[in-house]
Design an enzyme around this catalytic site. Structure first.
Site, mmCIF file in Angstrom:
data_model
loop_
_atom_site.group_PDB
_atom_site.id
_atom_site.type_symbol
_atom_site.label_atom_id
_atom_site.label_comp_id
_atom_site.label_asym_id
_atom_site.label_seq_id
_atom_site.Cartn_x
_atom_site.Cartn_y
_atom_site.Cartn_z
ATOM 1 N N GLU A 32 0.881 -1.173 0.000
ATOM 2 C CA GLU A 32 0.000 0.000 0.000
ATOM 3 C C GLU A 32 0.910 1.213 0.000
ATOM 4 O O GLU A 32 1.568 1.514 0.994
ATOM 5 C CB GLU A 32 -0.917 0.031 1.218
ATOM 6 C CG GLU A 32 -1.921 1.174 1.136
ATOM 7 C CD GLU A 32 -2.502 1.563 2.477
ATOM 8 O OE1 GLU A 32 -2.621 2.775 2.734
ATOM 9 O OE2 GLU A 32 -2.811 0.660 3.270
ATOM 10 N N CYS A 67 -2.540 8.326 3.608
ATOM 11 C CA CYS A 67 -2.537 7.804 2.243
ATOM 12 C C CYS A 67 -3.840 8.128 1.520
ATOM 13 O O CYS A 67 -3.854 8.262 0.297
ATOM 14 C CB CYS A 67 -2.297 6.295 2.256
ATOM 15 S SG CYS A 67 -3.515 5.359 3.190
#
Length: 260
Positions: A32, A67
């Site tokens: 990720e 993120c």
């Protein structure tokens, strides 16, 4: 070790990927990595103060160091100016200071390097024609909560992850342009759609090249839903029951027993 999962930068993710590829042992990998998440604000709700407040919170939470922070905002032209006005009022209320103080609503960035990255992106955008509505400057380890308008897709701030308290707002003519510009990114973690037209939201969602689409919310996680990305955001799945699949080995039993 049978599987590696890495959360972090694209540079770090590629390094991990290369290490796994060079290993003498076959193993799975999940990553990720970065995001450059978009919000699409349609004209039926764009003048609503609560919508601007929610989008701003999605970009400023944790100093934008998330993120799935909102970084790019595409607003239909009919409500663009009102949205900017409402968003600027919210951004102007943030108070930078000691994270341990109850009066502080905006803490510092994690590293000196990241402060420099944010300043460089903002300065480059301004040099290319962007307008600073609020903020725009560093203050030691802090960066002022910042609102930019008149941005274009050629700017680094619209293409790379900023990872700081900056929202870049672009005026669009309608849904088709908003979708096209939202997809103009090498990342694909999340996007949010702001409208009360559920049918239209569903049509837009199907065209967005991201792992998660939010309706009238952003920057939140549900542990029951898969968390994934597209492009340079990485590979694999986190959260939900699907995140366990790469961590187990399947064994099939296939056969017959003769009956007496």
């Amino acid at each position: 070790m049978d599987h590696v999962h890495f959360t972090g930068s694209n540079v770090g993710g590629k390094s991990v990927l290369q290490s796994v590829a060079a290993s003498s042992k076959w193993m799975g990998i999940g990553t990720e990595l970065g995001g450059n998440d978009a919000a699409i604000v349609l004209s039926d709700v764009g003048a609503d103060c609560t919508v601007a407040s929610s989008v701003v919170d999605g970009g400023m939470y944790n100093g934008g160091q998330s993120c799935c922070a909102v970084e790019r905002v595409f607003v239909e032209e009919a409500v663009h100016d009102r949205f900017v006005e409402n968003a600027a009022a919210v951004v102007s209320q943030y108070v930078m200071g000691d994270p341990l103080s109850v009066s502080t609503t905006m803490g510092p960035l994690a590293t000196e390097k990241q402060v420099n990255v944010v300043q460089r992106q903002v300065d480059e955008a301004v040099a290319m024609g962007a307008k600073v509505v609020v903020g725009g400057k560093r203050d030691g380890p802090f960066f002022e909560p910042t609102l930019l308008t008149n941005v274009t897709s050629e700017m680094e701030i619209m293409q790379e992850e900023t990872f700081g308290p900056v929202l870049a707002i672009e005026k669009v003519k309608g849904c088709e342009q908003a979708i096209r510009h939202a997809n103009d990114s090498k990342f694909g973690l999340t996007a949010s759609i702001w409208t009360q037209d559920s049918s239209l939201a569903d049509i837009i969602a199907k065209q967005l090249n991201v792992g998660t689409v939010y309706f009238n919310r952003c920057d939140v996680l549900d542990p029951l839903l898969p968390w994934s990305g597209r492009g340079e955001t990485g590979v694999g799945v986190g959260l939900s029951k699907y995140s366990f699949l790469p961590l187990v080995h399947f064994k099939a039993i296939n056969g017959l027993f003769k009956r007496e």
